[in-house]
Write a protein that holds these residues in place. Sequence first.
Motif, PDB file in Angstrom:
ATOM      1  N   MET B 217     -42.336  84.268  22.823  1.00 42.99           N
ATOM      2  CA  MET B 217     -42.572  86.109  23.250  1.00 42.99           C
ATOM      3  C   MET B 217     -42.697  87.136  22.394  1.00 42.99           C
ATOM      4  O   MET B 217     -43.652  87.902  22.104  1.00 42.99           O
ATOM      5  CB  MET B 217     -41.664  86.349  23.494  1.00 42.99           C
ATOM      6  N   MET B 218     -42.013  86.562  21.313  1.00 45.22           N
ATOM      7  CA  MET B 218     -42.623  87.562  20.026  1.00 45.22           C
ATOM      8  C   MET B 218     -43.537  87.420  18.906  1.00 45.22           C
ATOM      9  O   MET B 218     -44.032  88.059  18.446  1.00 45.22           O
ATOM     10  CB  MET B 218     -40.844  87.569  19.107  1.00 45.22           C
ATOM     11  N   GLU B 219     -44.080  86.465  19.121  1.00 44.84           N
ATOM     12  CA  GLU B 219     -45.596  86.170  18.330  1.00 44.84           C
ATOM     13  C   GLU B 219     -46.273  87.328  19.490  1.00 44.84           C
ATOM     14  O   GLU B 219     -47.286  88.107  19.090  1.00 44.84           O
ATOM     15  CB  GLU B 219     -46.450  84.347  17.953  1.00 44.84           C
ATOM     16  N   HIS B 221     -45.523  89.660  21.142  1.00 51.66           N
ATOM     17  CA  HIS B 221     -45.179  90.868  21.096  1.00 51.66           C
ATOM     18  C   HIS B 221     -46.059  91.446  19.657  1.00 51.66           C
ATOM     19  O   HIS B 221     -46.651  92.690  19.601  1.00 51.66           O
ATOM     20  CB  HIS B 221     -43.954  91.086  20.987  1.00 51.66           C
ATOM     21  N   VAL B 222     -46.004  90.932  18.601  1.00 45.88           N
ATOM     22  CA  VAL B 222     -46.317  90.990  17.780  1.00 45.88           C
ATOM     23  C   VAL B 222     -48.002  91.688  17.632  1.00 45.88           C
ATOM     24  O   VAL B 222     -47.938  92.770  17.370  1.00 45.88           O
ATOM     25  CB  VAL B 222     -45.956  90.041  16.137  1.00 45.88           C
ATOM     26  N   LEU B 223     -49.011  90.673  17.716  1.00 45.68           N
ATOM     27  CA  LEU B 223     -50.310  90.800  18.639  1.00 45.68           C
ATOM     28  C   LEU B 223     -50.020  91.877  19.358  1.00 45.68           C
ATOM     29  O   LEU B 223     -50.993  93.361  18.969  1.00 45.68           O
ATOM     30  CB  LEU B 223     -50.637  89.775  19.296  1.00 45.68           C
ATOM     31  N   GLU B 225     -48.187  94.789  19.379  1.00 44.53           N
ATOM     32  CA  GLU B 225     -48.183  96.352  18.868  1.00 44.53           C
ATOM     33  C   GLU B 225     -48.818  96.575  17.755  1.00 44.53           C
ATOM     34  O   GLU B 225     -49.196  97.994  17.483  1.00 44.53           O
ATOM     35  CB  GLU B 225     -46.133  95.747  17.532  1.00 44.53           C
ATOM     36  N   GLY B 226     -49.849  95.411  17.456  1.00 42.97           N
ATOM     37  CA  GLY B 226     -50.798  95.152  16.416  1.00 42.97           C
ATOM     38  C   GLY B 226     -52.065  95.886  16.848  1.00 42.97           C
ATOM     39  O   GLY B 226     -52.216  97.435  16.913  1.00 42.97           O
ATOM     40  N   ALA B 250     -58.590  93.063  18.279  1.00 37.51           N
ATOM     41  CA  ALA B 250     -56.888  93.278  18.397  1.00 37.51           C
ATOM     42  C   ALA B 250     -56.562  93.105  19.472  1.00 37.51           C
ATOM     43  O   ALA B 250     -55.554  92.128  19.700  1.00 37.51           O
ATOM     44  CB  ALA B 250     -56.044  93.943  17.231  1.00 37.51           C
ATOM     45  N   GLU B 253     -57.601  90.070  21.884  1.00 34.19           N
ATOM     46  CA  GLU B 253     -56.916  88.861  21.498  1.00 34.19           C
ATOM     47  C   GLU B 253     -55.492  89.156  21.906  1.00 34.19           C
ATOM     48  O   GLU B 253     -55.192  88.117  22.196  1.00 34.19           O
ATOM     49  CB  GLU B 253     -56.790  88.796  19.366  1.00 34.19           C
TER      50      GLU B 253
END
Lengths: 390, 307, 372
Positions: B217-219, B221-223, B225-226, B250, B253
């Motif tokens: 989930m956090m990976e 989330h980071v995508l 947000e980017g 971005a 992906e």
Amino acid sequence: MCSGWKHVDKGERVHFDYSDEELSFRKELKGFLDGELPVYFEFFDLPQQERFDRSMEFVKKLAARGWLTPAWPVEYGGSAHAPWQQMILSEEMIAHGEPRTGQYMNVNWIGPAIILAGTPEQKEYHLTRISNGNVVWCQGFSEPDAGSDLAALRTSAVRDGDEYVINGEKIWTSNAGVAEFCFLLARTNSEARKQEGISIFLVPTATPGVEVGDIDAVVHPGAFHHVVFTDVRVPASCRLGPENEGFTIVRKLLANERVGVARYHRAAGYLDRVAKWCDERGLLDDSSVIETLAHARVACDAARVLVYQVWDERTRGLHPDESAWVYRTAAVNAERAVSEAAFKLMGAEALVRHSHADNQFEWATTAGIAGGSYEMQLNSLARVLLGTKG
Amino acid sequence: MEMTLSPTQAAICEACTTILRRAAGPARARELRAEGGADGRLLDLLADAGYLDLALNAETGPLSAALVTELAATHLALAPIGVRSLVVPAVAPAGDLPNLVAIVDAAIPGPVRYAAEAEALIVIDGHEARILQAAEFTATAASTLFGYPMATVELHGKGVDLAPGSGDVARRWWRVAIAAEIAGTARAAFDLTSDHLIGRVQFGKPLAAFQAIQHRMMETHVLIEGARWLAREAAFHGAPAERAASAALAAAEAAGRTLFEVHQLSGSIGFTNEYDLTLSSLRLQALRVEAGGAAGHSKALVTGRWL
Amino acid sequence: MGPNDELAEELRASARKALDDRMPTTVLRQVIDTEDGIDRSLYALAADLGWLGLTLPESVGGSGGSWHELAVVLEEIGRALAPLPMIASVVVAAGAVMLAGDDEQQQRLIPGIADGSAIATGALFGASGRPDEPLAARVERRDGSLVLSGVSGFVPDAHVSSWMVVAATDGAVPTLVVVDSSAPGVRIERLDTTDVTRRLAHVHFDDVVIPSANVLASADAQHVIDELVRRAGVAIALDSVGGLERVVEITVAYVGEREQFGRKVGSFQAVKHHCANLLVFSETARVAGRAAADAIDGARWVEWAAIAKSYSGDTYTEATRIAVQCFGGVGFTWEYDIHFYMKRARLSQQLFGSPTYHRQLLTRELRSRTAD
């Protein structure tokens, strides 16, 4: 000709423009660095002693221009520049091979820790030396059995009158071979819960009983050390902040360490060189080459735009946590994506030692481990976003 | 640089949220899924309140338009808000177009979002673009799983040519619009999944307590947000080709990863109609292939940056 | 288990024992510090054990075995990271002479390869060592003799070779010639690359005179080069299969010992999943590698060769990346072995064609099949 439009209002709002002052700062800084250093210079490629000598010489020049600690308060040798200038500094430094080498740590968090918790004497002595660019520090955090689990550290500091007696071993201490001081975490209370019995010591590495050895590492050879402390006696005045409250101070400042150097900017620079390599071979019309390059570029771009959140919070006087974890994760993605692109596109040429791709591979491999592992960033984020433990 | 919403931006988002809560959201999305078609009512509501014309307003600008696009997607709005509020102002600033506008690139085959409902169609043809009125094209509804009304388009009329170079301009803003829509849609799918993981107990603890689930989930989330911040940045800078493509790639992906993870982590309930996940998740699949998808964005990015 | 497999398992047991005895990583660490980076006594042992002549015909000193057995040896070599120039010498150089040479050439060159008295290699590509780039070596006829000039990049084991098969252009078409590595005009530029367990070199040719007896008489040299790329690719895939197997073992062992936060690192779910993924990589790469070895010369050989090389290249590098992440900081130290695998994986991924290149071959093969 239709060019669409561009909004020009620069009022106080979410906006992505650098101020004129910031832009001219970058220009001036870049001009200075371009003049001092050859294109694509890498301090990490130099043998350790030469790296150290050249870096010391260079950092003094930076300090003389007020560019070593520009974001620090004026009373501590800074120029009180906005944090964004520090970010620009960080990007330009790494674009020129990070000539500050180990001293970036002094600027980013060792100095700020002393500003936060130091006694007037500690501030006077250490901050002056740091802001003049005269001193190298190393960081005594990790231990053989305390890596990700930093609070499990066992190095002890036992009070004996006006002194502490330190025993233990630290590993992965970059620059320990040339450092004059160690920013050391040691346990001062073995009874307390593990985070609560830790204190910080500012230890001169010349103190009897401090022994530095090399870690025989396969990446960045010569860069990592272990430091053994055997009955090392330091005056109590070497302690930074209250006894047993070291972890609280460190946790606040670790966000700065997590942001560290502008990794995404170096990775993006490497990727530009990979793209140039492809272009020279006429490969930029191949769809798999295009997608590989674009994927890596986007990873760098995402890390760049996410570090803005961190600097924004810092501008507002906050100690960023969540945004720093997000950024670190994105930065690791960027390092890896560029390394993979270089290998995929350049083939065997990427394997030659100290080629750009080989250097990038080293950065990518250590990125997810050094300074708090990738998994630890995800754990911390999950704690905030999913309200979970662990 | 400033990453915090200004009072104006915050007020826009808040007021928009109020409208979207009332007029969009899961219940409305279900209604539209049953009825078919686009949410013309919502589009008119937002237009009447001025939220679709923020881009040309000197007080607000395209970044605010991107914020509204993102927000509307988070609330599962089913209307071409990104095209209307980001693309149209860039290529047809006179403001004489209807609200419901679809966009197509003549070089990209396949069905087009909102084509059957659109009152006007922007047709990108190489560097140029033109606008066709409803009478000048036929749209035949295509059956797809992916959450938006889609139709294959056949052009009859020539339409009206837009200013020279409008094809490139439209393409750049279209990418920004897609990126903002993906950021909002992915956020909706992510948040719903987070709630599920926190609430659902298996093996005696919430699913969210499992480390493997947290990490995935956090990976994701980071995508997301980017993509979100790259979309905002590209909008702010006026959608330069490289930045627009970077934001769109971005986002594409992030969309792919989000779609996969939210369904994997929601388990079988994720596929049921009683549950809201597919209202957002399936849209991601349509958005990630639009405007040439990852391959098209990649080419634009590489061309913009290195050629 | 058929008789074939029993034989293979015996061979595996003896190969593992030989390599455990002679090439534990403690010894490997010494060997890679030597000038040439190979263990000649181990190479002699490999000859004695029949590994070198395994797939070569009896008429030239081999034992006429199959790739099924060679696969076992290559897997064990990859597992042990053994610095043996076997793929270069046996698979590529001897392979080229067997495919394209005449009887005289085979009788003259192959027995030395089979008994280990000679080491040879193949310099088959252009300056970047990629099969998809133009050759940078060429032959010309001058005063009645054939002269070789140019360069061949990233040639494995050239520094210890006594001869090499060189692909060069002859006018517009490629040709294969045998070059004495010590002939005047041959310069071997050793390279310092990531993988310390194998050595590569750029080989420069400066007007090297090629005796006519050393021209390999093949009507279609490109065809032979393509076949050598497939064979070397499969050999590397098998080396990777052995390496992957060991990577799983040492990673699982490490995370089962290392404690952080008061528990074994291996008890964290994210780490468990990493380990499970490693096993999936290892098992699937093995299936592909062995299927390719068994498919040689068969109807699906081209297809399996491309699958095995591309799949192992990606999985081995990804697996070692995950493994290093599981080890944390110590993964970068010389003290642990995992970095050797990480680096060997990187080189294996690129040697004799990248995964992308082999996937292109696969696509071409599948397309030609549908066209038939």
